[in-house]
Structures are given as C-alpha cells and as structure tokens.
Design a protein around this motif. Sequence first.
Motif, PDB file in Angstrom:
ATOM      1  N   ALA A  78      -8.732  -1.260   0.365  1.00 28.71           N
ATOM      2  CA  ALA A  78      -8.587   0.202   0.396  1.00 28.71           C
ATOM      3  C   ALA A  78      -9.885   0.887  -0.017  1.00 28.71           C
ATOM      4  O   ALA A  78     -10.179   1.982   0.442  1.00 28.71           O
ATOM      5  N   ARG A 136      -7.217   6.462   4.829  1.00 25.83           N
ATOM      6  CA  ARG A 136      -5.822   6.309   5.267  1.00 25.83           C
ATOM      7  C   ARG A 136      -5.703   6.108   6.769  1.00 25.83           C
ATOM      8  O   ARG A 136      -4.878   5.320   7.214  1.00 25.83           O
ATOM      9  N   GLN A 175      -6.414   2.982  -4.044  1.00 25.64           N
ATOM     10  CA  GLN A 175      -5.431   3.593  -3.142  1.00 25.64           C
ATOM     11  C   GLN A 175      -5.527   5.122  -3.158  1.00 25.64           C
ATOM     12  O   GLN A 175      -5.398   5.767  -2.117  1.00 25.64           O
ATOM     13  N   LEU A 182       0.842  -1.196   0.000  1.00 21.79           N
ATOM     14  CA  LEU A 182       0.000   0.000   0.000  1.00 21.79           C
ATOM     15  C   LEU A 182       0.876   1.243   0.000  1.00 21.79           C
ATOM     16  O   LEU A 182       1.848   1.325   0.757  1.00 21.79           O
ATOM     17  N   SER A 188      -6.295  -0.981  -8.673  1.00 22.95           N
ATOM     18  CA  SER A 188      -5.535  -0.780  -7.443  1.00 22.95           C
ATOM     19  C   SER A 188      -5.191   0.689  -7.241  1.00 22.95           C
ATOM     20  O   SER A 188      -5.302   1.219  -6.132  1.00 22.95           O
ATOM     21  N   LEU A 208      -4.037   7.390  -0.145  1.00 18.74           N
ATOM     22  CA  LEU A 208      -2.675   6.886   0.018  1.00 18.74           C
ATOM     23  C   LEU A 208      -1.659   7.551  -0.902  1.00 18.74           C
ATOM     24  O   LEU A 208      -0.464   7.444  -0.668  1.00 18.74           O
TER      25      LEU A 208
END
Length: 129
Positions: A80, A85, A45, A27, A41, A50
Amino acid sequence: MEARIAEFIDSLPAAGKAGILRCHPDLAGRDLQSGTLTAESEQEQVVAGLRSLEPADATRLRRLNLQYKERFGYPFVICAGLNDRAAILRQLAERFANEPQRELPLAIEEVKKICCLRLRRIVASDIKL
C-alpha cells in the motif's frame, strides 16, 4: 539485511509462503476501521487512501477481497505504501484472474516490498536520532 529477508522468504516452501500471506490483514478491512492494525499497516493504508473510500469503492473492495481470499486461500497483499486506492483496486481486479501458481510469487514480491519499505523507515528514523 533486505537481501537476507528476501532470501529467507524465497527459501520457504509454497505452504510457508502462503502462511506468510495468511497473516496479512484485509486491505481497508475490519482491522483498519476498528484501529487494531499495527501502526505501520494503518499508516500505509491511510496514506494509500483506504480509510476514506467512497461507499461504492469500499463495497467493491470488500467483495473483491472476499472473492480473492476464497480463490487463493489468503488475503490480497499489495504494498500500500507504493500504491494509491485506484492502483490497489485495479491490481486486485487484475490479479484475481491469475492462476494460483502465478499469483503466489506476485503476492510474495509485495511482501518483500513491504519489508523493504519498513526496514528503510526504521533505519532512517535511527539515523535522525
């Protein structure tokens, strides 16, 4: 289809489940920063915040990711798309304390959540066409 995916994953031996987990990227890791994640992905994220971590959080996440991977032999996996976060950092710190036999099923449940969300997105996008 979701049930079949879950059944398949559940039918794997522990080594197979760990293998699935080893395929996941870190991550907020190098792949996110360099743009080499899959589109799915990357989107998950980024939405979880992130990509825009404060330097202290980024350092903490890198350190915890490394410690987690050393302890369990695979990267920390969390859906996620269902977390922000703060929740991700909290879960990483909490789950690091788990025994390996407790952590493996938790990580696999997160993989199943990821699969379900992605499958639902695919179906929803097909319906809109």
